[in-house]
Scaffold this active site. Structure first.
Site, PDB file in Angstrom:
ATOM      1  N   HIS A 301       0.810  -1.239   0.175  1.00 61.12           N
ATOM      2  CA  HIS A 301      -0.046   0.085   0.053  1.00 61.12           C
ATOM      3  C   HIS A 301       0.750   1.266   0.004  1.00 61.12           C
ATOM      4  CE1 HIS A 301      -3.118   2.822   1.572  1.00 61.12           C
ATOM      5  NE2 HIS A 301      -2.141   3.293   2.240  1.00 61.12           N
ATOM      6  N   GLU A 302       1.956   1.310   0.831  1.00 64.59           N
ATOM      7  CA  GLU A 302       2.852   2.377   0.937  1.00 64.59           C
ATOM      8  C   GLU A 302       3.554   2.621  -0.515  1.00 64.59           C
ATOM      9  OE1 GLU A 302       2.765   4.763   3.318  1.00 64.59           O
ATOM     10  OE2 GLU A 302       1.506   3.553   4.172  1.00 64.59           O
ATOM     11  N   HIS A 305       1.732   4.513  -3.130  1.00 65.64           N
ATOM     12  CA  HIS A 305       1.716   5.977  -2.915  1.00 65.64           C
ATOM     13  C   HIS A 305       2.969   6.463  -3.882  1.00 65.64           C
ATOM     14  CE1 HIS A 305      -1.450   6.733   0.040  1.00 65.64           C
ATOM     15  NE2 HIS A 305      -1.027   6.121   0.788  1.00 65.64           N
ATOM     16  N   GLU A 380      -5.829   7.109  -0.884  1.00 68.42           N
ATOM     17  CA  GLU A 380      -5.792   6.040  -0.174  1.00 68.42           C
ATOM     18  C   GLU A 380      -6.508   5.104  -0.698  1.00 68.42           C
ATOM     19  OE1 GLU A 380      -4.009   5.557   2.481  1.00 68.42           O
ATOM     20  OE2 GLU A 380      -3.206   7.601   2.404  1.00 68.42           O
ATOM     21  N   ASP A 384      -4.870   1.409  -1.865  1.00 72.04           N
ATOM     22  CA  ASP A 384      -5.311   0.087  -1.972  1.00 72.04           C
ATOM     23  C   ASP A 384      -5.449  -0.608  -3.074  1.00 72.04           C
ATOM     24  OD1 ASP A 384      -5.358   0.721   0.930  1.00 72.04           O
ATOM     25  OD2 ASP A 384      -7.552   1.212   0.826  1.00 72.04           O
TER      26      ASP A 384
END
Length: 461
Positions: A301-302, A305, A380, A384
């Site tokens: 997930h990070e 980004h 976000e 995801d």
């Protein structure tokens, strides 16, 4: 063009009888009323006694009740501390405390400082320090209560009073070490560049922000926490393989002793968004409560980004906002009626003008916060979705539920409150968007048979 318009606006707003103080008070009370109305709406949600339907298969009743109790405790604390700060701010402005402290700063410099430290810049820096010291002392009971009563009650506080005080002293030392040169440069740029100061100030702040992004993980974080390389094992191999697959410029995997201060969990990466090597930092609390695949899913997930340039986009937006603030400040920097309304009849210090300008600008903060939250929520969801596309749907869903349980985050939220205060979608919204459907209760206890990447005994507490 922009500068000419701003100068015309400045002349139009500089009216001797304009009620600036009443305007500021009105804005302040309206903002306080909005915040507490939103808090009241959220508090009603926190009084619910049944687990949200979307989570009833994953969250047990006792965990939900504890989460609700934690949320209510934080809401009550927020109301009391907010009321105190509102009364304090009102008293400071109503009784013209700014000119009093400004005068004290000038007197101290005249009596005790060498002649080379006389002048507006030195007086402004001392004024800011004196005011921050007043705020620090006034807020000590609330800071102590938050760590050693509220967080302690729910099992999150891991600090000793000694560590709490040490952190406070370090914070003050850093504020002086960085605040003095940066504050001096801020004021000097305004003084030396005339009406077009906001262009130069904007460039300066861009350099400062980029420098902070580079130096913070290298210089500041190690002053408060211990960082160690992630020990060799399955997790390290998996994350390195994932980074290679995504062409993420990974320099090092590190574990931070977040448990030294709190039981909350997290993970993040550091480094400039577009150049250079980067580090991934994982909280030890996350490692101790999650499986390797779940930690890997959180990091996926990070990395989402990073892959979608969210950090770069946020930097761009923040810079646009900073330019807007500085350009608008140029309208008020020499507004004689504004200064006079707050007790400055003969002097117009730049620092005071900037503080008063921020009081006027405060109503726009709610709008900016709302728009920014809408944007970050979209990011976000994108991050995801990125992890889901990599095949981590089950692990990411389970890790989000575990983090919700471990952090006792609110399981539900009033939509209006959430819009203003939550930069992330609430758990039920994220799970629905991911298409994740759990079929059993989630626990934060790891399997005894599973290899643990980090053990508590391996760390110096």
């Amino acid at each position: 063009m922009i500068q000419a318009f701003l100068q015309r606006l400045a002349r139009w707003l500089d009216r001797p009888l304009f009620p600036w103080k009443k305007l500021v008070f009105g804005f302040s009370f309206a903002e306080f009323a909005l915040e507490n109305w939103l808090l009241f709406r959220q508090y009603k949600v926190l009084q619910k006694t049944t687990v949200p339907k979307a989570l009833e298969k994953e969250i047990d009743q006792s965990t939900f009740e504890k989460s609700q109790a934690y949320g209510r405790a934080k809401a009550k604390f927020s109301f009391v501390s907010g009321l105190f700060n509102q009364v304090k701010s009102f008293a400071v402005l109503y009784f013209n405390v700014y000119p009093i402290v400004w005068g004290v700063a000038g007197t101290l410099l005249a009596r005790y400082a060498p002649a080379r430290f006389s002048g507006e810049i030195s007086q402004s820096l001392l004024f800011v320090y004196l005011f921050s010291l007043i705020d620090l002392v006034a807020g000590l009971p609330f800071a102590f209560y938050h760590s050693f009563v509220l967080e302690e009650k729910f099992g999150f506080n891991k600090m000793t009073i000694k560590l709490w005080l040490t952190d406070m002293v370090k914070g003050q030392a850093l504020a002086i070490a960085f605040g003095v040169p940066l504050g001096s440069a801020f004021l000097a740029i305004i003084k030396k560049t005339g009406q077009s100061f906001f262009y130069y100030l904007w460039v300066f702040m861009l350099v400062v922000q980029i420098s902070a992004m580079t130096l913070y993980p290298i210089l500041i974080v190690p002053m408060f926490n211990k960082l160690e390389p992630l020990k060799p094992g399955k997790l390290k191999e998996s994350v390195e393989a994932l980074a290679t697959k995504l062409k993420f410029p990974l320099a090092e995997l590190q574990v931070i002793d977040g448990s030294k201060r709190s039981a909350h969990s997290n993970a993040y990466f550091t480094g400039l968004p577009w150049i250079g090597k980067k580090k991934i930092v994982i909280y030890d609390t996350l490692l101790e409560k999650s499986t390797e695949k779940e930690v890997e899913a959180v990091l996926a997930h990070e990395l989402g980004h990073w892959k979608m340039n969210h950090t770069s986009r946020l930097l761009f937006i923040s810079q646009a906002h900073i330019f807007y603030i500085f350009a608008l400040f140029s309208v008020f920097i020499q507004n004689r009626s504004l200064y006079a309304n707050f007790g400055f009849h003969k002097e117009r210090p730049v620092m005071i003008g900037f503080l008063l300008f921020n009081e006027i600008l405060s109503p726009t903060d709610a709008i900016v916060k709302l728009l920014l939250n809408i944007w970050t929520r979209a990011m976000e969801y994108e991050a995801d979705a990125f992890a889901v596309e990599l095949g981590y749907t089950g692990e990411l869903g389970a890790s989000l539920v575990k983090l919700q349980i471990q952090n006792l985050s609110s399981m539900d939220a009033d939509w209006f409150y959430s819009s203003f205060h939550h930069s992330h979608p609430i758990l039920t919204e994220r799970l629905k968007a991911m298409g994740w459907k759990g079929d059993k209760k989630v626990t934060v206890d790891k399997s005894k048979d599973e290899e643990k990447p980090v053990k508590a005994a391996d760390r110096e507490l």
